[in-house]
Design a protein around this motif. Sequence first.
Motif, PDB file in Angstrom:
ATOM      1  N   LEU A 429     -11.190   5.237  80.677  1.00 24.59           N
ATOM      2  CA  LEU A 429     -10.665   6.488  81.219  1.00 24.59           C
ATOM      3  C   LEU A 429      -9.147   6.384  81.275  1.00 24.59           C
ATOM      4  O   LEU A 429      -8.593   5.282  81.227  1.00 24.59           O
ATOM      5  CB  LEU A 429     -11.236   6.790  82.605  1.00 24.59           C
ATOM      6  CG  LEU A 429     -10.781   5.931  83.776  1.00 24.59           C
ATOM      7  CD1 LEU A 429     -10.961   6.689  85.080  1.00 24.59           C
ATOM      8  CD2 LEU A 429     -11.578   4.638  83.834  1.00 24.59           C
ATOM      9  N   LEU A 430      -8.499   7.540  81.312  1.00 22.28           N
ATOM     10  CA  LEU A 430      -7.052   7.571  81.424  1.00 22.28           C
ATOM     11  C   LEU A 430      -6.696   8.045  82.826  1.00 22.28           C
ATOM     12  O   LEU A 430      -7.348   8.939  83.361  1.00 22.28           O
ATOM     13  CB  LEU A 430      -6.454   8.527  80.383  1.00 22.28           C
ATOM     14  CG  LEU A 430      -6.833   8.226  78.927  1.00 22.28           C
ATOM     15  CD1 LEU A 430      -6.174   9.221  77.978  1.00 22.28           C
ATOM     16  CD2 LEU A 430      -6.443   6.804  78.551  1.00 22.28           C
ATOM     17  N   VAL A 431      -5.681   7.409  83.411  1.00 18.61           N
ATOM     18  CA  VAL A 431      -5.248   7.824  84.741  1.00 18.61           C
ATOM     19  C   VAL A 431      -3.748   8.086  84.733  1.00 18.61           C
ATOM     20  O   VAL A 431      -3.023   7.549  83.893  1.00 18.61           O
ATOM     21  CB  VAL A 431      -5.579   6.753  85.818  1.00 18.61           C
ATOM     22  CG1 VAL A 431      -7.071   6.498  85.898  1.00 18.61           C
ATOM     23  CG2 VAL A 431      -4.820   5.457  85.547  1.00 18.61           C
ATOM     24  N   ASP A 432      -3.314   8.916  85.677  1.00 17.19           N
ATOM     25  CA  ASP A 432      -1.865   9.142  85.808  1.00 17.19           C
ATOM     26  C   ASP A 432      -1.272   8.085  86.738  1.00 17.19           C
ATOM     27  O   ASP A 432      -1.999   7.227  87.248  1.00 17.19           O
ATOM     28  CB  ASP A 432      -1.569  10.573  86.274  1.00 17.19           C
ATOM     29  CG  ASP A 432      -2.107  10.854  87.679  1.00 17.19           C
ATOM     30  OD1 ASP A 432      -2.410   9.891  88.427  1.00 17.19           O
ATOM     31  OD2 ASP A 432      -2.244  12.043  88.022  1.00 17.19           O
ATOM     32  N   GLU A 433       0.029   8.170  86.961  1.00 16.60           N
ATOM     33  CA  GLU A 433       0.712   7.141  87.763  1.00 16.60           C
ATOM     34  C   GLU A 433       0.084   6.995  89.149  1.00 16.60           C
ATOM     35  O   GLU A 433       0.046   5.911  89.718  1.00 16.60           O
ATOM     36  CB  GLU A 433       2.203   7.485  87.908  1.00 16.60           C
ATOM     37  CG  GLU A 433       2.997   7.366  86.606  1.00 16.60           C
ATOM     38  CD  GLU A 433       3.030   5.952  86.040  1.00 16.60           C
ATOM     39  OE1 GLU A 433       3.007   4.995  86.842  1.00 16.60           O
ATOM     40  OE2 GLU A 433       3.065   5.806  84.798  1.00 16.60           O
ATOM     41  N   ALA A 434      -0.435   8.104  89.665  1.00 16.23           N
ATOM     42  CA  ALA A 434      -1.011   8.068  91.013  1.00 16.23           C
ATOM     43  C   ALA A 434      -2.451   7.558  90.999  1.00 16.23           C
ATOM     44  O   ALA A 434      -3.071   7.421  92.053  1.00 16.23           O
ATOM     45  CB  ALA A 434      -0.947   9.463  91.624  1.00 16.23           C
ATOM     46  N   ILE A 438      -7.346  11.502  84.330  1.00 13.55           N
ATOM     47  CA  ILE A 438      -6.933  12.630  83.504  1.00 13.55           C
ATOM     48  C   ILE A 438      -8.105  12.965  82.599  1.00 13.55           C
ATOM     49  O   ILE A 438      -8.450  12.190  81.694  1.00 13.55           O
ATOM     50  CB  ILE A 438      -5.687  12.268  82.661  1.00 13.55           C
ATOM     51  CG1 ILE A 438      -4.554  11.794  83.582  1.00 13.55           C
ATOM     52  CG2 ILE A 438      -5.241  13.452  81.817  1.00 13.55           C
ATOM     53  CD1 ILE A 438      -3.419  11.111  82.845  1.00 13.55           C
ATOM     54  N   GLU A 439      -8.719  14.075  82.873  1.00 17.78           N
ATOM     55  CA  GLU A 439      -9.925  14.408  82.112  1.00 17.78           C
ATOM     56  C   GLU A 439      -9.610  15.266  80.899  1.00 17.78           C
ATOM     57  O   GLU A 439      -8.479  15.739  80.732  1.00 17.78           O
ATOM     58  CB  GLU A 439     -10.936  15.079  83.046  1.00 17.78           C
ATOM     59  CG  GLU A 439     -11.618  14.025  83.913  1.00 17.78           C
ATOM     60  CD  GLU A 439     -12.504  14.605  85.002  1.00 17.78           C
ATOM     61  OE1 GLU A 439     -13.726  14.499  84.849  1.00 17.78           O
ATOM     62  OE2 GLU A 439     -11.955  15.156  85.966  1.00 17.78           O
ATOM     63  N   GLY A 440     -10.587  15.448  80.052  1.00 14.13           N
ATOM     64  CA  GLY A 440     -10.437  16.325  78.891  1.00 14.13           C
ATOM     65  C   GLY A 440      -9.748  15.624  77.737  1.00 14.13           C
ATOM     66  O   GLY A 440      -9.383  14.445  77.833  1.00 14.13           O
ATOM     67  N   ASN A 441      -9.573  16.348  76.657  1.00 11.11           N
ATOM     68  CA  ASN A 441      -8.967  15.767  75.461  1.00 11.11           C
ATOM     69  C   ASN A 441      -7.554  16.296  75.240  1.00 11.11           C
ATOM     70  O   ASN A 441      -7.141  17.267  75.865  1.00 11.11           O
ATOM     71  CB  ASN A 441      -9.848  16.044  74.248  1.00 11.11           C
ATOM     72  CG  ASN A 441     -11.109  15.191  74.289  1.00 11.11           C
ATOM     73  OD1 ASN A 441     -11.160  14.190  75.010  1.00 11.11           O
ATOM     74  ND2 ASN A 441     -12.115  15.593  73.538  1.00 11.11           N
ATOM     75  N   ASP A 490     -10.233  15.109  69.365  1.00 14.56           N
ATOM     76  CA  ASP A 490     -11.572  14.641  68.998  1.00 14.56           C
ATOM     77  C   ASP A 490     -12.115  13.603  69.978  1.00 14.56           C
ATOM     78  O   ASP A 490     -13.180  13.024  69.744  1.00 14.56           O
ATOM     79  CB  ASP A 490     -11.548  13.995  67.606  1.00 14.56           C
ATOM     80  CG  ASP A 490     -11.147  14.994  66.531  1.00 14.56           C
ATOM     81  OD1 ASP A 490     -11.484  16.190  66.686  1.00 14.56           O
ATOM     82  OD2 ASP A 490     -10.482  14.584  65.557  1.00 14.56           O
ATOM     83  N   GLY A 491     -11.347  13.322  71.022  1.00 10.94           N
ATOM     84  CA  GLY A 491     -11.785  12.291  71.960  1.00 10.94           C
ATOM     85  C   GLY A 491     -11.502  10.888  71.443  1.00 10.94           C
ATOM     86  O   GLY A 491     -11.986   9.901  71.997  1.00 10.94           O
ATOM     87  N   TYR A 492     -10.715  10.797  70.382  1.00 12.07           N
ATOM     88  CA  TYR A 492     -10.348   9.496  69.821  1.00 12.07           C
ATOM     89  C   TYR A 492      -9.208   8.873  70.621  1.00 12.07           C
ATOM     90  O   TYR A 492      -8.266   9.565  71.015  1.00 12.07           O
ATOM     91  CB  TYR A 492      -9.870   9.673  68.371  1.00 12.07           C
ATOM     92  CG  TYR A 492     -10.965   9.596  67.337  1.00 12.07           C
ATOM     93  CD1 TYR A 492     -12.299   9.872  67.661  1.00 12.07           C
ATOM     94  CD2 TYR A 492     -10.654   9.242  66.017  1.00 12.07           C
ATOM     95  CE1 TYR A 492     -13.282   9.797  66.690  1.00 12.07           C
ATOM     96  CE2 TYR A 492     -11.637   9.172  65.041  1.00 12.07           C
ATOM     97  CZ  TYR A 492     -12.945   9.442  65.377  1.00 12.07           C
ATOM     98  OH  TYR A 492     -13.908   9.368  64.417  1.00 12.07           O
TER      99      TYR A 492
END
Length: 630
Positions: A429-434, A438-441, A490-492
């Motif tokens: 998963l991707l997260v922001d600094e906090a 971060i969802e979605g593509n 594409d979610g890549y």
Amino acid sequence: MRIRTFAEYQLAYEQSVNDPEAFWAEVAQNFHWRKPWTKTLQWNFEEPNIKWFSGGKLNITENVLDRHLTTRPNQPAIIWEPNDPAEPSVTLTYKMLHDYVCRFANVLKRNGVRKGDRVCIYMPMVPELAVAVLACARVGAIHSVVFGGFSAQSIADRINDAACSVVITSDGAVRGNKTIPMKDTVDDALIGCPTVQRVIVMTHTRTPVAMRKGRDVWWETEMKQVTSDCPAEEMDAEDPLFILYTSGSTGKPKGVVHTCGGYMVYAQYSFENVFQVEPGDIHFCTADVGWITGHSYIVYGPLLAGSTSVIFEGIPTWPDAGRFWDVVDRHKVTILYTAPTAIRSLMGFGLDPLKNKDLRSLRVLGSVGEPINEEAWHWYDENVGKHKCPIVDTWWQTETGGILISPLAGITKTKPTFATLPLPGVQPLLVDEAGKEIEGNGVSGNLCIRFPWPGILRTTWGDHERCRQTYFSTYPGLYFTGDGCLRDEDGYYRITGRVDDVLNVSGHRIGTAEVENAINMHTGVVESAVVGYPHDIKGQGIYAYVITESDTAHEADLMRRDILATVSRVIGPIAKPDKIQFVSGLPKTRSGKIMRRILRKIAEGDTSNMGDTSTLLDPAVVDAIKAGAV
Ligand code: WT7
């Protein structure tokens, strides 16, 4: 265990997320366990405490060697290609390798090595390196391989951190036209290593060596004293298999610990699926066994899978820049796994070195260690793969044990510079600094993993708190990779590089703090700051800003060379700065923190917009540094 279509990948992925325990239990059935596990997974990422296949008993070498004896005793396990192409290559079948490992395991026992002891291995890329690794695993000793390019000081630090009792080395190594005195370096290291009782020295280059009576013994003499009968030690799935040191953002490298059961399962599973391994494959991974890539995809992965692994002693550019293609041609390599830095350096030699080299055996190409740029990707695809070989851009880390994000060869549609999709069992998963997800593509952020896979590190040797701090505290409940990443429409996934103070120089991981510490050890240096900058071949180069006690203008060049010698001596030649700029001050905030952002911009040669410098203690220092940039 094998995925053969994209639909099967999607199904496997879904199962692995919906019921990870059932998924991995099924994969783990394919191995030889002395005693089955009682609990597939127990975990939390808070402490962290991660246990796979609890209660399971095994020895990884029974899976690497013994189980192949009935099915493929005479198949090559290892093909060794020596540094000098005029010398003959060596092939070890599974039967020969089994014999060799058992004998050397008996040598270890004869020399007092017991289950749980730590053994340091500092060797060239010869078959005996793999034999030493596997012999440790056979007797239940924890191997700590130190890359042959590290200095005596680095070896000593690693030996002392793990309190190793035995060192395995060789008289020397040859790389290109250079001979490197390995035993000599070990001798220097051992001046400060009170725990080492025994040094086992393999004869390779016949470089003269000092052999200390009562401590140092010859590999060959010892081998004459033993038989090849060596039952494997029974290990718990969670007993440590090895320690491998890696750099982080603080000064001291960490001993990443991998355990027997989970690492085994993940190494073979990832190897077979990413490279879509077939019987008869000849796998050529150009890394050194001193790095995790060599552990997982020269030694353990290929041999667990019953494949054939090429061990190459030399370098890509000697005797000429066609050496890789020569090895491919000579041994009919089917899978080539190398680093972008090697591709970029070979690109510089043009296409001549590829002429008259038959590369038709190649089926799959792999890339590892750093982001691969589009130009290198296409060059690899066109000139090596001839547009017929899928390229797998494999993202992973020392800490992950095996590949986490990568195309499956020929199955996942590739996209240049993208590592594409996670392997089954891997939940990125991707997260922001906090720390907010971060969802979605079409987004980017810091790359984390939310669930354990069997190959994840368990601890850092002797300092569990450091493991927690480094990987599990930045974003509570998540494993933080230290990498920035984007996820496209594409979610890549595309890994964009480290977001911490870790450099990636020619695929080697180096901490800026480590290099600074080494520079600061040089006489006359007051302070230094190290940053990375884009380098055409290395990916990143090392730029050092150095403050000296007195004005060095009249002898700047000599001072530079001495600093390089110091860094070589303290860490190893791989950590030598590419550029050194002498400065009179560093841009610091009022609280004394160096503003690396500014130093990075200057190192990149981008001095147009320095951003906000108003919080600096002395903003004038920035102009002075800009003016003196090298
Ligand atoms: C760091 C790990 C295990 C691989 C050998 C290096 C970078 C690794 C990729 C890739 C972009 C990559 C990351 C990672 N990295 N592979 N395919 N694309 N970056 O292992 O020394 O533990 O370094 O290498 O930044 O965090 P390592």
